[in-house]
Design an enzyme around this catalytic site. Structure first.
Site, PDB file in Angstrom:
ATOM      1  N   ASP A 124       1.213 -28.686 -17.131  1.00  0.00           N
ATOM      2  CA  ASP A 124      -0.353 -29.450 -17.128  1.00  0.00           C
ATOM      3  C   ASP A 124      -1.195 -29.210 -15.896  1.00  0.00           C
ATOM      4  O   ASP A 124      -2.194 -28.524 -16.181  1.00  0.00           O
ATOM      5  CB  ASP A 124      -0.085 -30.800 -17.285  1.00  0.00           C
ATOM      6  N   ARG A 205       0.687 -44.715  -7.368  1.00  0.00           N
ATOM      7  CA  ARG A 205      -0.714 -44.087  -7.694  1.00  0.00           C
ATOM      8  C   ARG A 205      -1.847 -44.456  -6.575  1.00  0.00           C
ATOM      9  O   ARG A 205      -2.457 -43.511  -6.264  1.00  0.00           O
ATOM     10  CB  ARG A 205      -1.015 -44.561  -8.956  1.00  0.00           C
ATOM     11  N   ASP A 234      -1.874 -44.531 -15.874  1.00  0.00           N
ATOM     12  CA  ASP A 234      -2.173 -43.793 -14.582  1.00  0.00           C
ATOM     13  C   ASP A 234      -3.695 -43.349 -14.299  1.00  0.00           C
ATOM     14  O   ASP A 234      -4.248 -43.210 -13.224  1.00  0.00           O
ATOM     15  CB  ASP A 234      -1.375 -42.773 -14.485  1.00  0.00           C
ATOM     16  N   SER A 285       9.572 -37.661 -20.432  1.00  0.00           N
ATOM     17  CA  SER A 285       8.667 -37.714 -19.741  1.00  0.00           C
ATOM     18  C   SER A 285       9.040 -38.632 -18.454  1.00  0.00           C
ATOM     19  O   SER A 285       9.299 -39.838 -18.679  1.00  0.00           O
ATOM     20  CB  SER A 285       7.456 -38.443 -20.054  1.00  0.00           C
TER      21      SER A 285
END
Length: 509
Positions: A124, A205, A234, A285
């Protein structure tokens, strides 16, 4: 009314540029595929074109960072409006005026100067690099934060980034900052989201996004970008932290592009000569850092399915853990863990050591269905071996050092604290104020806790603190001078008075 006409694909228009901010003597307007592109015009306050312009196709776009004024001959007046207000092109004639807004060039969706991209080296983010260049005509600086995801995740990143078209890769080791300034405050607060989740991804994050804001300032970037999907939490966590610099533009490709899955991404990568990562695609994931490892997707999307044992990576199956328990002694100062077995460690070293110990005993596996911030439910499996040990240690020490009312208030605020962290509001004044409260009330939470680790379980075997509110001479069943058992009769009578009055009312007394 005059109309803009398509200019030949091979045509170019040379412009003389005058302005205090650039020394370039000329700029060139390129037309390709019927798009009007400003190639290098970035900072000029005034632009004068001395050559006649015969034909145009379309002057269109979404935004611009140009400023100042421009004058073009042949009755074409181009006004470069203030930053972020676009560029207007006006063609005058006897029959009227057409106005169109255009970007200053280089991208299909607009123009940015330089973008800092949160970069992992996977498919990605590898695809996002050329996509940003194509759509925003910008340089791309890839940024990778080392938050303890493992050395394999960092191998060969610079070569991957540059092969994808990035001009630079910046890597920062944030492990100590992550544990000291993000994990340990949550640990001290007792923050757990929805009874189970120890906030591993949620805490990571903001430390990553804050570093991106810093890097953007260091490299002179005017935008930041991430690879988060439009369905997850996120995207919110990153972008709320990006607001630390409100002047930064934010690009979220998954909310803009036409790529819908892995096959589309691979096709785009091939088309743009981006080397597709050859690592085996996991069916799950995953997100890993020093605090935890999360698993989502595939069979886990059905909450009725039991996770497969080969999915786990940080912990062994509890039934395969050692048959002999292991005892660990955690030293704590003011609610923050500082030592293991009497030996002082840095925050990251302490957590890494306990991850290894806890993983060996199958500690810290959590399977839960949670409510995402964006409204949907999701099922995730988390491995948090070291974090589970530390959480138990701090909570057990508080049983000695905090009184009943303080514990109740602390526990109630911990729920809100966890919610704020989960929602990406780390730098929210409310979270910061609550953190100050947690820091104050745990000033005396200092001491040590001994825990027994055995086949997936953590149990306390001992606690000690110089600030302990536990008094053996009071708590003992033996009579003492401090507590007179006969006093309990009057206490019970007064404490139960509301219930007695209600009962009298019901009986008509």
């Amino acid at each position: 009314m005059a109309q803009f006409k398509a200019i030949s694909l091979s045509s170019s228009i040379n412009l003389a540029c005058y302005g205090p901010k650039r020394s370039d003597s000329s700029l060139q307007f390129q037309f390709s595929d019927y798009r009007f592109i400003f190639d290098t015009l970035l900072h000029s306050d005034n632009l004068i074109c001395s050559r006649k312009l015969s034909t145009f196709h379309e002057l269109s776009g979404k935004s611009s960072s140009l400023h100042g004024n421009a004058i073009v001959s042949n009755n074409v007046c181009m006004t470069l409006t203030p930053k972020n207000q676009g560029i207007q092109a006006v063609l005058s004639s006897n029959s009227g005026t057409d106005v169109a807004t255009v970007t200053k060039g280089g991208g299909l969706r607009g123009k940015l100067n330089k973008v800092v991209l949160a970069y992992s080296g996977g498919l990605d983010t590898s695809v996002i690099v050329p996509w940003l260049r194509e759509n925003y005509g910008c340089e791309v600086v890839c940024f990778t934060a080392d938050v303890g995801q493992g050395i394999k995740e960092l191998d060969g990143l610079e070569a991957k980034a540059k092969a994808s078209g990035a001009c630079q890769l910046v890597v920062k080791d944030l492990k100590e900052e992550f544990v000291k300034d993000y994990i340990f405050p949550c640990l001290r607060a007792g923050a757990i989201y929805e009874r189970k989740y120890l906030l591993g991804t949620s805490m990571a994050r903001p430390v990553i996004a804050k570093a991106m804001v810093d890097v953007a300032r260091e490299v002179g970037a005017d935008a930041v970008s991430h690879g988060c999907t439009g369905k997850g939490n996120d995207q919110v966590r990153f972008e709320l932290t990006f607001a630390l610099n409100p002047e930064l533009n934010v690009v979220a490709p998954w909310r803009e592009w036409d790529i819908t899955g892995r096959e589309d991404a691979i096709e785009y990568a091939k088309k743009h000569n981006v080397p597709v990562p050859v690592t085996k695609k996991s069916i799950y994931s995953r997100d890993r850092n020093l605090w935890h490892l999360s698993h989502e997707g595939d069979i886990l999307e059905d909450p009725a399915n039991e996770p497969k044992e080969d999915m786990y990576m940080m912990s062994v199956d509890p039934k395969d853990a050692p048959d002999k328990p292991q005892y660990v002694k955690i030293g704590i100062e003011s609610g923050i863990p500082v030592s293991l077995g009497g030996k002082t460690y840095s925050p990251a070293e302490l957590l890494a050591t306990l991850n290894e110990i806890g993983g060996k005993h199958g500690i810290g596996r959590i399977d839960m269905v949670e409510n995402r911030l964006v409204g949907m439910k999701s099922r995730g499996v988390y491995e948090t071996p070291g974090g589970t040990i530390l959480f138990n240690a701090v909570r057990e020490l508080e049983s000695l050092t905090l009184d009943r009312e303080t514990i109740q208030v602390k526990d109630s605020l911990a729920l809100k604290y966890a919610e704020l962290v989960y929602a990406g509001r780390w730098f929210d004044p409310l979270r910061e104020s609550m953190n100050a409260f947690m820091e104050k009330i745990t000033e005396t939470t200092t001491g040590s806790v001994t825990l027994k680790l055995y086949k997936g379980s953590v149990s306390v075997t001992g606690r000690t603190s110089a600030y302990s509110l536990y008094r053996e001479d009071i708590s003992s069943f033996e009579s003492g001078d401090i507590y007179n058992q006969a006093d309990a009769a009057g206490f019970i009578r007064l404490y139960g008075l509301p219930m007695r009055v209600r009962a009298m009312l019901n009986k008509g007394i």
